[in-house]
Design a protein around this motif. Structure first.
Motif, mmCIF file in Angstrom:
data_model
loop_
_atom_site.group_PDB
_atom_site.id
_atom_site.type_symbol
_atom_site.label_atom_id
_atom_site.label_comp_id
_atom_site.label_asym_id
_atom_site.label_seq_id
_atom_site.Cartn_x
_atom_site.Cartn_y
_atom_site.Cartn_z
ATOM 1 N N UNK A 146 74.291 14.960 82.297
ATOM 2 C CA UNK A 146 75.083 16.166 82.819
ATOM 3 C C UNK A 146 76.051 15.620 84.160
ATOM 4 N N UNK A 147 77.380 15.959 83.907
ATOM 5 C CA UNK A 147 78.158 15.607 85.180
ATOM 6 C C UNK A 147 78.446 16.688 85.846
ATOM 7 N N UNK A 148 78.641 16.412 87.116
ATOM 8 C CA UNK A 148 78.734 17.540 88.444
ATOM 9 C C UNK A 148 79.737 18.413 88.020
ATOM 10 N N UNK A 149 79.499 19.806 88.508
ATOM 11 C CA UNK A 149 80.764 20.764 88.517
ATOM 12 C C UNK A 149 81.678 20.326 89.615
ATOM 13 N N UNK A 150 82.877 20.732 89.464
ATOM 14 C CA UNK A 150 83.846 20.804 90.665
ATOM 15 C C UNK A 150 83.584 21.910 91.492
ATOM 16 N N UNK A 151 83.947 21.638 93.001
ATOM 17 C CA UNK A 151 83.669 22.674 94.041
ATOM 18 C C UNK A 151 84.727 23.801 93.903
ATOM 19 N N UNK A 152 84.436 24.822 94.391
ATOM 20 C CA UNK A 152 85.280 25.862 94.630
ATOM 21 C C UNK A 152 86.570 25.656 95.602
ATOM 22 N N UNK A 153 87.805 26.196 95.648
ATOM 23 C CA UNK A 153 88.615 26.323 96.482
ATOM 24 C C UNK A 153 88.385 27.519 97.706
ATOM 25 N N UNK A 154 88.842 27.520 98.811
ATOM 26 C CA UNK A 154 88.405 28.287 99.964
ATOM 27 C C UNK A 154 89.286 29.009 99.955
ATOM 28 N N UNK A 155 88.934 30.316 100.477
ATOM 29 C CA UNK A 155 90.009 31.356 101.187
ATOM 30 C C UNK A 155 89.773 31.486 102.528
ATOM 31 N N UNK A 156 90.886 31.150 103.225
ATOM 32 C CA UNK A 156 90.787 31.147 104.763
ATOM 33 C C UNK A 156 92.145 30.995 105.273
ATOM 34 N N UNK B 240 85.895 19.701 95.856
ATOM 35 C CA UNK B 240 85.590 18.416 95.380
ATOM 36 C C UNK B 240 85.390 18.119 94.031
ATOM 37 N N UNK B 241 85.682 16.944 93.559
ATOM 38 C CA UNK B 241 85.349 16.537 92.283
ATOM 39 C C UNK B 241 83.887 16.428 92.090
ATOM 40 N N UNK B 242 83.550 16.597 90.850
ATOM 41 C CA UNK B 242 81.819 16.552 90.589
ATOM 42 C C UNK B 242 81.760 14.902 89.907
ATOM 43 N N UNK B 243 80.673 14.586 90.000
ATOM 44 C CA UNK B 243 80.042 13.130 89.813
ATOM 45 C C UNK B 243 80.480 12.905 88.207
ATOM 46 N N UNK B 244 80.744 11.666 87.911
ATOM 47 C CA UNK B 244 80.742 11.249 86.428
ATOM 48 C C UNK B 244 79.348 10.770 86.177
ATOM 49 N N UNK B 245 79.197 10.687 84.887
ATOM 50 C CA UNK B 245 77.859 9.942 84.403
ATOM 51 C C UNK B 245 78.453 8.733 83.684
#
Length: 176
Positions: free
Chosen positions: A11-21, A39-44
């Motif tokens: 299973x590859x990693x999920x991408x991070x959410x954008x911020x509201x700031x 950020x980008x999730x990790x590949x396998x």
């Protein structure tokens, strides 16, 4: 012990959410949105290890999960991308789909290329990407995408170093 056929979960990693700031500073009147991207999730990734000759390393560890990307932060800070998970396999390993049995990729040492089995999710956009002249205060951000997941079967192709051919009862066993 020799193992030449095994099923693993990747299973590859999920991408991070954008911020509201929003930018807030004492002497800056027009701060505006400044949410960072996720950020980008990790590949396998599968890679050929020329020193290995069996799939014994996968006997007890059959689950390979990459890390998720970090969420974005304020002040236009991007979230960190996750590291890739590298799986070392011996040369001549076939990567097959566990359900259908179709060959996905053939890992041979002569092409030397790595194979990305599962791609990580992309990071979401922060709210600074959605600011326009008519929408100056966007109160939303984009979520990161999910990473791929697969159940794959690893099968090791065996090539003999020496073969003995001959009619029955001509002494092939005696040579051994």
């Amino acid at each position: 012990m020799f193992i030449d056929n095994i099923t693993i979960y990747t299973k590859a990693g999920n991408g991070g959410n954008g911020a509201v700031s929003f930018h807030r500073e004492k002497f800056v009147s027009a701060g505006g949105p400044d949410g960072g991207d996720g950020g980008r999730g990790g590949n396998v990734i599968f890679e050929v290890d020329s020193g290995a000759n069996t799939l014994l390393a996968f006997r007890y560890k059959r689950k390979f999960v990459a890390m998720n990307g970090e969420n974005g932060k304020g002040n236009k800070f991007h979230g960190a991308s996750a590291d890739d998970v590298v799986i070392l396999v011996p040369p001549g390993t076939l990567i097959k789909d566990a359900e259908s049995g179709k060959i996905i990729h053939d890992m041979t040492d002569n092409d030397g290329a790595d194979y990305i089995c599962c791609k990580g999710g992309r990071g979401g956009w922060g709210n600074r990407h959605f600011a326009t002249s008519t929408r100056q205060i966007p109160m939303f951000a984009k979520n990161g995408t999910k990473g791929e997941e697969k159940e794959v079967m690893l099968e090791l192709k065996m090539l003999a170093d020496v073969g003995l051919i001959g009619y029955p009862s001509v002494g092939k066993s005696s040579i051994l």
